[in-house]
Enzyme design. Structure first.
Site, PDB file in Angstrom:
ATOM      1  N   GLU A   1      80.592  87.320  36.153  1.00 53.32           N
ATOM      2  CA  GLU A   1      80.463  88.766  35.925  1.00 53.32           C
ATOM      3  C   GLU A   1      80.618  89.491  37.264  1.00 53.32           C
ATOM      4  O   GLU A   1      80.791  90.703  37.319  1.00 53.32           O
ATOM      5  CB  GLU A   1      79.077  89.042  35.319  1.00 53.32           C
ATOM      6  CG  GLU A   1      78.837  90.489  35.038  1.00 53.32           C
ATOM      7  CD  GLU A   1      77.473  90.787  34.430  1.00 53.32           C
ATOM      8  OE1 GLU A   1      77.045  90.075  33.513  1.00 53.32           O
ATOM      9  OE2 GLU A   1      76.859  91.761  34.888  1.00 53.32           O
TER      10      GLU A   1
ATOM     11  N   CYS B   1      72.892  89.353  36.780  1.00 51.35           N
ATOM     12  CA  CYS B   1      73.443  88.229  36.027  1.00 51.35           C
ATOM     13  C   CYS B   1      74.766  87.809  36.649  1.00 51.35           C
ATOM     14  O   CYS B   1      75.609  88.647  36.958  1.00 51.35           O
ATOM     15  CB  CYS B   1      73.643  88.626  34.562  1.00 51.35           C
ATOM     16  SG  CYS B   1      72.090  88.653  33.663  1.00 51.35           S
TER      17      CYS B   1
ATOM     18  N   ARG C   1      81.630  94.150  29.719  1.00 47.85           N
ATOM     19  CA  ARG C   1      81.655  93.927  31.182  1.00 47.85           C
ATOM     20  C   ARG C   1      83.057  93.958  31.795  1.00 47.85           C
ATOM     21  O   ARG C   1      83.326  93.279  32.780  1.00 47.85           O
ATOM     22  CB  ARG C   1      80.995  92.579  31.554  1.00 47.85           C
ATOM     23  CG  ARG C   1      79.554  92.467  31.180  1.00 47.85           C
ATOM     24  CD  ARG C   1      78.709  93.526  31.915  1.00 47.85           C
ATOM     25  NE  ARG C   1      77.319  93.236  31.717  1.00 47.85           N
ATOM     26  CZ  ARG C   1      76.618  93.628  30.636  1.00 47.85           C
ATOM     27  NH1 ARG C   1      77.211  94.350  29.701  1.00 47.85           N
ATOM     28  NH2 ARG C   1      75.342  93.332  30.531  1.00 47.85           N
TER      29      ARG C   1
HETATM   30  N1  EPU Z   1      67.354  82.578  28.051  1.00 54.00           N
HETATM   31  C1  EPU Z   1      66.933  81.291  28.296  1.00 54.00           C
HETATM   32  N2  EPU Z   1      66.659  80.945  29.592  1.00 54.00           N
HETATM   33  C2  EPU Z   1      66.796  81.813  30.626  1.00 54.00           C
HETATM   34  C3  EPU Z   1      67.237  83.128  30.362  1.00 54.00           C
HETATM   35  C4  EPU Z   1      67.509  83.488  29.057  1.00 54.00           C
HETATM   36  O1  EPU Z   1      66.802  80.469  27.403  1.00 54.00           O
HETATM   37  O2  EPU Z   1      66.527  81.405  31.757  1.00 54.00           O
HETATM   38  C5  EPU Z   1      67.608  82.963  26.662  1.00 54.00           C
HETATM   39  C6  EPU Z   1      66.583  84.003  26.211  1.00 54.00           C
HETATM   40  O3  EPU Z   1      65.413  83.395  25.715  1.00 54.00           O
HETATM   41  C7  EPU Z   1      67.333  84.736  25.135  1.00 54.00           C
HETATM   42  C8  EPU Z   1      68.781  84.688  25.622  1.00 54.00           C
HETATM   43  O4  EPU Z   1      68.857  83.623  26.568  1.00 54.00           O
HETATM   44  O5  EPU Z   1      67.266  84.045  23.912  1.00 54.00           O
HETATM   45  C9  EPU Z   1      69.242  85.998  26.255  1.00 54.00           C
HETATM   46  O6  EPU Z   1      68.440  86.302  27.388  1.00 54.00           O
HETATM   47  P1  EPU Z   1      68.076  87.803  27.775  1.00 54.00           P
HETATM   48  O7  EPU Z   1      67.419  88.463  26.617  1.00 54.00           O
HETATM   49  O8  EPU Z   1      67.345  87.748  29.056  1.00 54.00           O
HETATM   50  O9  EPU Z   1      69.426  88.569  27.960  1.00 54.00           O
HETATM   51  P2  EPU Z   1      70.758  88.167  28.730  1.00 54.00           P
HETATM   52  O10 EPU Z   1      71.849  88.163  27.719  1.00 54.00           O
HETATM   53  O11 EPU Z   1      70.580  86.932  29.551  1.00 54.00           O
HETATM   54  C10 EPU Z   1      71.587  90.558  29.229  1.00 54.00           C
HETATM   55  C11 EPU Z   1      72.369  91.131  30.384  1.00 54.00           C
HETATM   56  C12 EPU Z   1      71.395  91.557  31.491  1.00 54.00           C
HETATM   57  C13 EPU Z   1      70.388  92.546  30.935  1.00 54.00           C
HETATM   58  C14 EPU Z   1      69.649  91.858  29.780  1.00 54.00           C
HETATM   59  C15 EPU Z   1      68.629  92.772  29.116  1.00 54.00           C
HETATM   60  C16 EPU Z   1      74.482  89.904  30.490  1.00 54.00           C
HETATM   61  C17 EPU Z   1      75.263  88.826  31.143  1.00 54.00           C
HETATM   62  N3  EPU Z   1      73.242  90.090  30.907  1.00 54.00           N
HETATM   63  O12 EPU Z   1      70.962  89.381  29.713  1.00 54.00           O
HETATM   64  O13 EPU Z   1      72.190  92.219  32.456  1.00 54.00           O
HETATM   65  O14 EPU Z   1      69.454  92.905  31.941  1.00 54.00           O
HETATM   66  O15 EPU Z   1      70.610  91.471  28.776  1.00 54.00           O
HETATM   67  O16 EPU Z   1      69.228  93.787  28.439  1.00 54.00           O
HETATM   68  O17 EPU Z   1      75.015  90.583  29.604  1.00 54.00           O
HETATM   69  C18 EPU Z   1      73.360  92.033  34.519  1.00 54.00           C
HETATM   70  O18 EPU Z   1      74.381  92.261  33.881  1.00 54.00           O
HETATM   71  O19 EPU Z   1      73.357  91.921  35.764  1.00 54.00           O
HETATM   72  C19 EPU Z   1      72.131  91.824  33.778  1.00 54.00           C
HETATM   73  C20 EPU Z   1      71.066  91.347  34.346  1.00 54.00           C
END
Ligand code: EPU
Length: 305
Positions: free
Chosen positions: A295, A225, A178
């Site tokens: 971010e 995010c 990022r």
């Molecule tokens: N989780 C929670 N509670 C929540 C949300 C997530 O416990 O409310 C836990 C999930 O269960 C999982 C972990 O956190 O174990 C990761 O969550 P998720 O798989 O949704 O992925 P993320 O890391 O939160 C990243 C990117 C997103 C992208 C998703 C899917 C970042 C900061 N975010 O989210 O990107 O859509 O992966 O690939 O890297 C963005 O950058 O704007 C964005 C939305």
């Protein structure tokens, strides 16, 4: 030079349309932010260098704004020029190399993904459901699911802050999760190197990304995010564990679907969003000792950014 004279000089540059006191809330997906002194839509590449010259000579601060998916401006707005690449930067085309496509900074990620899909080229499936434009995506190295846009870039055409053109080839720009140093330049266009694959496999990966997006509050006013995932952790999980889902400051709240999203209910102010960000950082810091990093770009710079 008076404000009026500055406006007239900017407007005299061919390929530019100038909107004084333009509300930035209408140009960012979060839907908050006061007016820009000037919102400048640039439709021709040739207009950018003289525009940057003029702004520099007049000591007018400026920022680039693509799709506005990852930027938040304060309620006071931006006392300078917000430059938005327009239709002259939206082209997407095949190149002499069959796996390389060339696109302008204002091409949307969804248009790019669909262009690649039609040619059975893989690599951009992660863009499914991500709002925003190529320029903004390269500046912040947008990504999802372990993929990111800068990894695909063979070369990026830019203007430096003085308005001089450069082609920065792979290895001549740096990027990480990022973040990319391309954000110091004005991004014009890029060559993206993709891989051939079957249409079925590409469509299946797009479908998987869209399903993942289904767990996120798509369709709401948000910046996606808000915080970067700290090393070895997930910002969404940390915010969720801190018990903050649904927590609100005025019209700004933490999504009940995905804790790393903040939602504007339509009446939120930038001040409320920033206050909510501060609260999130401080609650996560006291619970875990982890410092969350934004971010999203915040103007003017804010401690959460
Ligand atoms: N989780 C929670 N509670 C929540 C949300 C997530 O416990 O409310 C836990 C999930 O269960 C999982 C972990 O956190 O174990 C990761 O969550 P998720 O798989 O949704 O992925 P993320 O890391 O939160 C990243 C990117 C997103 C992208 C998703 C899917 C970042 C900061 N975010 O989210 O990107 O859509 O992966 O690939 O890297 C963005 O950058 O704007 C964005 C939305």
């Amino acid at each position: 030079m008076t404000l009026q004279a500055q406006s007239s000089s900017i407007e005299a540059i061919p390929g530019i349309s100038l909107r004084p006191n333009e509300p930035l809330a209408s140009h960012t997906s979060m839907g908050v932010g006061g007016p820009a002194r000037w919102f400048i839509e640039v439709d021709e590449r040739s207009a950018l260098a003289p525009l940057l010259d003029l702004l520099r000579a007049s000591r007018i601060p400026w920022v680039m704004l693509g799709g506005g998916a990852n930027s938040i401006f304060s309620d006071e707005g931006f006392d300078g020029a917000v430059i938005h690449p327009g239709k002259g930067f939206r082209q997407i085309e095949a190149t002499e190399h069959e796996h390389v496509i060339r696109a302008g900074a204002a091409a949307t990620l969804s248009a790019l993904m669909n262009f690649a899909k039609r040619r059975n080229l893989s690599g951009l499936e992660f863009c499914a459901g991500i709002p925003g434009t190529l320029g903004g995506a390269l500046a912040g190295n947008a990504g999802a699911g372990g993929w990111d846009i800068c990894t695909l870039a063979d070369s990026v055409e830019v203007l430096d802050r003085e308005g001089h053109p450069h082609t920065r080839k792979r290895g001549e720009f740096s990027f990480a999760y990022r973040i990319s140093d391309l954000r110091n330049d004005v991004i014009l266009a890029a060559d993206l190197h993709l891989c051939p694959d079957t249409r079925e496999a590409i469509v299946a990966r797009i479908q998987k990304c869209l399903e993942k997006r289904g767990e996120q509050p798509i369709g709401e006013r948000s910046s996606g995010c808000m915080f970067k995932n700290p090393p070895g952790e997930f910002a969404g999980r940390l915010i969720d564990r801190a018990g903050l889902k649904g927590h609100a400051v005025g019209g700004a709240s933490i999504s009940t679907e995905h804790a790393n999203f903040m939602i504007n209910d339509g009446k939120a102010t930038a001040t409320e969003i920033l206050q909510l960000m501060d609260e999130v950082r401080s609650r996560v810091r006291s619970a875990t000792g982890i410092e969350l990093e934004s971010e999203v770009r915040i103007f003017p710079a804010h401690p959460s950014a």
